[in-house]
Design an enzyme around this catalytic site. Sequence first.
Site, mmCIF file in Angstrom:
data_model
loop_
_atom_site.group_PDB
_atom_site.id
_atom_site.type_symbol
_atom_site.label_atom_id
_atom_site.label_comp_id
_atom_site.label_asym_id
_atom_site.label_seq_id
_atom_site.Cartn_x
_atom_site.Cartn_y
_atom_site.Cartn_z
ATOM 1 N N TYR A 497 2.245 -42.343 -21.132
ATOM 2 C CA TYR A 497 2.785 -41.591 -22.258
ATOM 3 C C TYR A 497 3.943 -42.347 -22.905
ATOM 4 O O TYR A 497 5.061 -42.334 -22.408
ATOM 5 C CB TYR A 497 3.299 -40.224 -21.799
ATOM 6 C CG TYR A 497 2.265 -39.358 -21.165
ATOM 7 C CD1 TYR A 497 1.527 -38.459 -21.924
ATOM 8 C CD2 TYR A 497 2.001 -39.424 -19.811
ATOM 9 C CE1 TYR A 497 0.569 -37.646 -21.355
ATOM 10 C CE2 TYR A 497 1.047 -38.618 -19.228
ATOM 11 C CZ TYR A 497 0.337 -37.725 -20.006
ATOM 12 O OH TYR A 497 -0.593 -36.925 -19.430
ATOM 13 N N PHE A 654 -3.436 -38.242 -5.233
ATOM 14 C CA PHE A 654 -3.514 -37.025 -4.443
ATOM 15 C C PHE A 654 -4.720 -37.124 -3.515
ATOM 16 O O PHE A 654 -5.768 -36.566 -3.790
ATOM 17 C CB PHE A 654 -3.651 -35.796 -5.348
ATOM 18 C CG PHE A 654 -2.582 -35.723 -6.393
ATOM 19 C CD1 PHE A 654 -1.299 -35.347 -6.046
ATOM 20 C CD2 PHE A 654 -2.851 -36.042 -7.700
ATOM 21 C CE1 PHE A 654 -0.306 -35.284 -7.006
ATOM 22 C CE2 PHE A 654 -1.873 -35.983 -8.663
ATOM 23 C CZ PHE A 654 -0.586 -35.605 -8.310
#
Length: 746
Positions: A497, A654
């Site tokens: 981003y 994750f």
Amino acid sequence: MTQTASPTPSAPPDDVVPGQEIYTPEFRADPYPVYARLRAERPVVKVRTPRFDSFLVTRYADARQALSDPRLSKDLYRAGDTYLAVFGEKARQINTNMLNSDPPEHSRLRRLVTQAFTPKRIEAMRPRVEQIVAGLLDRISPRGSTEFVDEFALRLPLAVIGDLLGIPEADHEEILAGTQVIRTVGTGGRSPQEDRAAIGQAQERLHAYFTGLVAAKRAHPGEDLVSGLIAARDGDGRLSEAELVSTCFLLLFAGYQTTSDFLGNAVVALLTHPEEMAALRADLDRLPEAVEELLRFDGSVPVSSFRFATEDLEIGGVAIPQGSIVTVVLSAADHDPELAADPDRLDLDRGPTPHLAFGHGVHYCLGTALARLEATTALRQVLLRLPDLRLDVPVEELQWLPAASAFRGLLELPLRFTPTPARGGPVTATPVAAPVTAERSGRFPLGDRPVARLGFGCMKLTGPRLMGPPADRAAALAVLRRAVELGVEHLETSDHYGPRIVNELVREALHPYPEQLVVVTKVGARRTPDGGWIPALQADELRRAVHEDLDTLGLDVLDVALLRMPGVGEPQPGAIVEPFEALARLQQEGLVRHVGVSHVTAAQVAEARAIAPLACVQEHYNLVHREDDDLIDALAAEGTAFQSMEGISYTTFFPVRDLSPEQAAVLDAVAQRVGGTRTQVAIAWLLARSPNLLVIPGATTVAQLEENVAAAALALDPLDTAELDRLAAIAGTPPPPRGPHGPPTP
């Protein structure tokens, strides 16, 4: 902001305006022209959204009437099906509080909390508020840039209300993660159904947290408000358990969310009105009056929480049938010319104006004094300590909350300023003992060098939202330095981003870089905070991105640059060819040593390999989830466990999410036998797949980093055949041909 009126939309036969005609993309950035049109043409109008219809009230006089009309109820239990249509059943457990009640219940609940918000109590908090503001600016001011929402606007009010409620500082990230799901609904690229599910899950987690907090405070009372509310309840039964937990949630959310959004709005308003800001900076004693005008001009709560009509009534000459939902548009009322002359002009000398930013009537905001204290303290110090303050992106590129949000605020606010020294003492990392090193994982041929097969993904440093600056900059720097100490040789720096925040962290922590460190960046497509993609695949865009990486990292040449393709939709054949040829030209010019690809399909890998050798192919993977099964299957088919590839890396942020109970039992059994954790076993399994597999977990703390690096030792310890088969079944992949790691790569 202007009052230019758009053409009047054609209303359906029943005079209901579709919500999409109001909540447009333009409305998201600047709702005030729409408000002006509604005030002038349809000041009380029925609007239809997917879940419910609501009467919007936009004129100041009508708004004040509606906010104080007892026939408009806030009692969620009386609302029945109307409430469920708006919020859903799961919201009841956190909404049993004074915001959603009528007198006399409202009066009882509010009276218990008022003791914490008297002017005397709030003034006593001033030194602590000043201390928090100073500490946050000490982290920001030496750098010359900040993402203001994440690094300041969210942190200040959360710390203040956390102190008031007695929430441990260590729990702030957990609180923030849950409340941000609710705040940013509609920005993650999810469907409305997925949004509602995410909100329900966040509400359940927050309810569980506050239930635990209440239990802890009951066992060990303190001087905080939660302990005081428990004493009130347990003393004479005036608060039920549900009311107690729900009131904690209300005070948290109302106590920090509205203030944090207002701080961002206020800074943008000042920066886009430089003459007003200069005059204020020259006379900071005017700040209390300036804050009131900023609240009127662009408040953070554009609409009141919903009310429903308990009987037929009339507002502004419009009939409101019994059972209807009524929404008072506070921001529209505050821009009513009947309230303020030239209302769309920011005028810090306007003088007292009875705005509705804090509401009106019996539900007038309880925390106004605290909000004003935080706002005046924060803006004073921001103007004093961040000289030459300016936007770091064009104002048109600022990302606002969705048009139909209950809040008016920014997703992020990149700012630049002239760096100034911190005023507090240095922050040092806590020394930690040295576990096994990443080198235990074996070595991987990345380009022309073999590197440890356990790397580090720096994006995790920015926190669970994977955007913006880290919550704790000092901790992030400590993690980076510790990673190198532990033998990590592959460092992926790229931000998804915008500004290269991660690159700046890496440079501050590690420059000049150790000789063995391979720095990997990504160029090309990037994500937007609302879940979309910006292609950025033109040759000039790629060249600019490479130069930005070189500049922010302080390098003359990039070790590895990965071309990132947009990870959505079905790509057109050949879409990767021109951008990858452009990246290969930068390699030929000597700006990049090696190239690779990321977020690609198997066909795109083949197209890229026909242009230039690939240092690595990257995809996201966890134990039970792959982003692109087709790509993984295709790569696996090229040779036993990817061995014919030049290299393949999988990022594992994750590694143990989405496990079924049966899968979790298998993983726990293996973890218990080898003396590790689920995460370590999952990472060890990935390392066991092939010598051509480089695993790149992330970490936000040194402890997490060390746990991940310890997985390298597990990967080299023998796992028995039955365990390998069970782990392969969880992952849905074949087990390694032999042993946990295969033959080592020279």
